[in-house]
Design a protein around this motif. Structure first.
Motif, PDB file in Angstrom:
ATOM      1  N   UNK A 195     -33.085  54.170 -90.247  1.00  0.00           N
ATOM      2  CA  UNK A 195     -34.005  53.120 -90.691  1.00  0.00           C
ATOM      3  C   UNK A 195     -33.342  51.755 -90.547  1.00  0.00           C
ATOM      4  N   UNK A 196     -33.443  51.179 -89.340  1.00  0.00           N
ATOM      5  CA  UNK A 196     -32.859  49.864 -89.108  1.00  0.00           C
ATOM      6  C   UNK A 196     -33.614  49.154 -87.992  1.00  0.00           C
ATOM      7  N   UNK A 197     -33.609  47.851 -88.036  1.00  0.00           N
ATOM      8  CA  UNK A 197     -34.219  47.041 -86.975  1.00  0.00           C
ATOM      9  C   UNK A 197     -33.163  46.165 -86.302  1.00  0.00           C
ATOM     10  N   UNK A 198     -31.904  46.429 -86.623  1.00  0.00           N
ATOM     11  CA  UNK A 198     -30.808  45.644 -86.065  1.00  0.00           C
ATOM     12  C   UNK A 198     -30.592  46.043 -84.599  1.00  0.00           C
ATOM     13  N   UNK A 199     -30.830  45.102 -83.711  1.00  0.00           N
ATOM     14  CA  UNK A 199     -30.658  45.384 -82.281  1.00  0.00           C
ATOM     15  C   UNK A 199     -29.219  45.752 -81.926  1.00  0.00           C
ATOM     16  N   UNK A 200     -28.204  45.024 -82.416  1.00  0.00           N
ATOM     17  CA  UNK A 200     -26.809  45.409 -82.101  1.00  0.00           C
ATOM     18  C   UNK A 200     -26.487  46.834 -82.560  1.00  0.00           C
ATOM     19  N   UNK A 201     -26.980  47.204 -83.746  1.00  0.00           N
ATOM     20  CA  UNK A 201     -26.709  48.546 -84.258  1.00  0.00           C
ATOM     21  C   UNK A 201     -27.390  49.600 -83.388  1.00  0.00           C
ATOM     22  N   UNK A 202     -28.626  49.338 -82.959  1.00  0.00           N
ATOM     23  CA  UNK A 202     -29.350  50.292 -82.124  1.00  0.00           C
ATOM     24  C   UNK A 202     -28.653  50.481 -80.777  1.00  0.00           C
ATOM     25  N   UNK A 203     -28.149  49.380 -80.204  1.00  0.00           N
ATOM     26  CA  UNK A 203     -27.424  49.500 -78.934  1.00  0.00           C
ATOM     27  C   UNK A 203     -26.092  50.224 -79.124  1.00  0.00           C
ATOM     28  N   UNK A 204     -25.465  50.009 -80.279  1.00  0.00           N
ATOM     29  CA  UNK A 204     -24.206  50.708 -80.569  1.00  0.00           C
ATOM     30  C   UNK A 204     -24.452  52.204 -80.685  1.00  0.00           C
ATOM     31  N   UNK A 205     -25.540  52.574 -81.371  1.00  0.00           N
ATOM     32  CA  UNK A 205     -25.893  53.990 -81.486  1.00  0.00           C
ATOM     33  C   UNK A 205     -26.223  54.565 -80.112  1.00  0.00           C
ATOM     34  N   UNK A 206     -26.903  53.760 -79.287  1.00  0.00           N
ATOM     35  CA  UNK A 206     -27.229  54.209 -77.929  1.00  0.00           C
ATOM     36  C   UNK A 206     -25.979  54.462 -77.108  1.00  0.00           C
ATOM     37  N   UNK A 207     -24.980  53.600 -77.265  1.00  0.00           N
ATOM     38  CA  UNK A 207     -23.725  53.771 -76.535  1.00  0.00           C
ATOM     39  C   UNK A 207     -23.018  55.055 -76.957  1.00  0.00           C
ATOM     40  N   UNK A 208     -23.065  55.344 -78.256  1.00  0.00           N
ATOM     41  CA  UNK A 208     -22.466  56.587 -78.762  1.00  0.00           C
ATOM     42  C   UNK A 208     -23.188  57.792 -78.183  1.00  0.00           C
ATOM     43  N   UNK A 209     -24.522  57.733 -78.157  1.00  0.00           N
ATOM     44  CA  UNK A 209     -25.320  58.817 -77.587  1.00  0.00           C
ATOM     45  C   UNK A 209     -24.991  59.001 -76.115  1.00  0.00           C
ATOM     46  N   UNK A 210     -24.799  57.896 -75.393  1.00  0.00           N
ATOM     47  CA  UNK A 210     -24.483  57.960 -73.966  1.00  0.00           C
ATOM     48  C   UNK A 210     -23.168  58.689 -73.729  1.00  0.00           C
ATOM     49  N   UNK A 211     -22.150  58.343 -74.503  1.00  0.00           N
ATOM     50  CA  UNK A 211     -20.840  58.989 -74.347  1.00  0.00           C
ATOM     51  C   UNK A 211     -20.940  60.483 -74.664  1.00  0.00           C
ATOM     52  N   UNK A 212     -21.636  60.805 -75.743  1.00  0.00           N
ATOM     53  CA  UNK A 212     -21.795  62.209 -76.124  1.00  0.00           C
ATOM     54  C   UNK A 212     -22.554  62.981 -75.051  1.00  0.00           C
ATOM     55  N   UNK A 213     -23.596  62.364 -74.510  1.00  0.00           N
ATOM     56  CA  UNK A 213     -24.401  63.026 -73.469  1.00  0.00           C
ATOM     57  C   UNK A 213     -23.558  63.324 -72.235  1.00  0.00           C
ATOM     58  N   UNK A 214     -22.713  62.383 -71.832  1.00  0.00           N
ATOM     59  CA  UNK A 214     -21.856  62.598 -70.663  1.00  0.00           C
ATOM     60  C   UNK A 214     -20.841  63.705 -70.904  1.00  0.00           C
ATOM     61  N   UNK A 215     -20.262  63.719 -72.096  1.00  0.00           N
ATOM     62  CA  UNK A 215     -19.287  64.770 -72.430  1.00  0.00           C
ATOM     63  C   UNK A 215     -19.957  66.143 -72.465  1.00  0.00           C
ATOM     64  N   UNK A 216     -21.128  66.201 -73.098  1.00  0.00           N
ATOM     65  CA  UNK A 216     -21.863  67.466 -73.171  1.00  0.00           C
ATOM     66  C   UNK A 216     -22.267  67.944 -71.774  1.00  0.00           C
ATOM     67  N   UNK A 217     -22.710  67.003 -70.931  1.00  0.00           N
ATOM     68  CA  UNK A 217     -23.123  67.359 -69.572  1.00  0.00           C
ATOM     69  C   UNK A 217     -21.965  67.967 -68.791  1.00  0.00           C
ATOM     70  N   UNK A 218     -20.790  67.339 -68.895  1.00  0.00           N
ATOM     71  CA  UNK A 218     -19.625  67.885 -68.183  1.00  0.00           C
ATOM     72  C   UNK A 218     -19.237  69.246 -68.738  1.00  0.00           C
ATOM     73  N   UNK A 219     -19.220  69.383 -70.062  1.00  0.00           N
ATOM     74  CA  UNK A 219     -18.808  70.637 -70.687  1.00  0.00           C
ATOM     75  C   UNK A 219     -19.753  71.774 -70.316  1.00  0.00           C
ATOM     76  N   UNK A 220     -21.052  71.522 -70.387  1.00  0.00           N
ATOM     77  CA  UNK A 220     -22.030  72.569 -70.075  1.00  0.00           C
ATOM     78  C   UNK A 220     -21.965  72.945 -68.590  1.00  0.00           C
ATOM     79  N   UNK A 221     -21.928  71.935 -67.722  1.00  0.00           N
ATOM     80  CA  UNK A 221     -21.878  72.204 -66.283  1.00  0.00           C
ATOM     81  C   UNK A 221     -20.609  72.948 -65.914  1.00  0.00           C
ATOM     82  N   UNK A 222     -19.484  72.526 -66.464  1.00  0.00           N
ATOM     83  CA  UNK A 222     -18.219  73.203 -66.200  1.00  0.00           C
ATOM     84  C   UNK A 222     -18.264  74.645 -66.683  1.00  0.00           C
ATOM     85  N   UNK A 223     -18.855  74.847 -67.863  1.00  0.00           N
ATOM     86  CA  UNK A 223     -18.958  76.200 -68.407  1.00  0.00           C
ATOM     87  C   UNK A 223     -19.841  77.095 -67.546  1.00  0.00           C
TER      88      UNK A 223
END
Length: 213
Positions: A92-120
């Motif tokens: 529950x936030x409307x802070x644009x910097x916070x939303x982009x920060x959360x998006x960046x975290x999601x991006x890193x996690x998505x890339x790590x998960x993609x590599x791990x799953x594909x490698x597996x």
């Protein structure tokens, strides 16, 4: 539906959504015989992987064609990013910097998960995959193959050949002098072109097979 579209075309999933459409279009072309599954594979004159092939090999994804590895990476990254983006909508936030920060975290996690799953997945199916490079490029010259996926022409062709280990693999082939080989016909591999990384083939006459009595 609004949440789904918002996540698909919002940061960071929007980075993968166009790639997903490209992947979908590419495999449609493969199915209709207009594209090669080893389109992005590249090796040097010694048969060693170079470029993107070498990079994926060092990342543990070198046992499958580059197009297959990239397809898995993009699909898993898109899905993980989608799920992460949907979860961030619960914040529950409307802070644009916070939303982009959360998006960046999601991006890193998505890339790590993609590599791990594909490698597996690649490691899990290694026992079923032919050893790429077990038969060198030059060792395939002089052997026969079967034309698959439409016709083999000067500008396109795909064939199936059985390796020394008994596994069937797909190889890119081309003809010369305007020769056209129909799907299902047997062809003779008479040369390998290192520049384009394709095998040159011609119609095979069983009567000329030295193995025939």
């Amino acid at each position: 539906m609004g949440v789904f579209l918002g996540a698909a075309f919002g940061f960071p999933t929007v980075l993968f959504t166009p790639m997903l459409f490209v992947v979908l279009g590419y495999w449609i072309f493969v199915i209709v015989g207009a594209a090669d599954t080893e389109l992005l594979d590249s090796v040097d004159s010694n048969g060693d992987a170079v470029g993107l092939s070498a990079f994926l090999s060092r990342a543990g994804l070198g046992r499958v064609p580059v197009t297959v590895a990239l397809t898995l990476l993009i699909c898993v990254a898109w899905f993980a990013s989608m799920m992460g983006s949907i979860l961030t909508t619960l914040v529950d936030t409307t802070s644009t910097p916070l939303l982009y920060a959360l998006g960046a975290v999601v991006l890193v996690i998505a890339l790590v998960v993609a590599w791990a799953v594909t490698s597996g997945v690649v490691m899990g199916f290694q026992r079923f995959l032919p050893a790429r490079g077990g038969d060198s490029k030059h060792e395939l010259v002089g052997r026969t193959c079967v034309i698959r996926i439409g016709e083999a022409r000067e500008d396109f062709g795909q064939a199936e050949i059985t390796t020394a280990g008994g596994a069937s693999i797909s190889i890119p082939v081309r003809t010369i002098s305007g020769e056209v080989l129909s799907s299902g016909s047997t062809a003779l591999i008479f040369d390998h072109s290192p520049d384009d990384d394709v095998f040159l083939v011609t119609a095979f006459d069983a009567a000329l097979d030295p193995g025939q009595s």
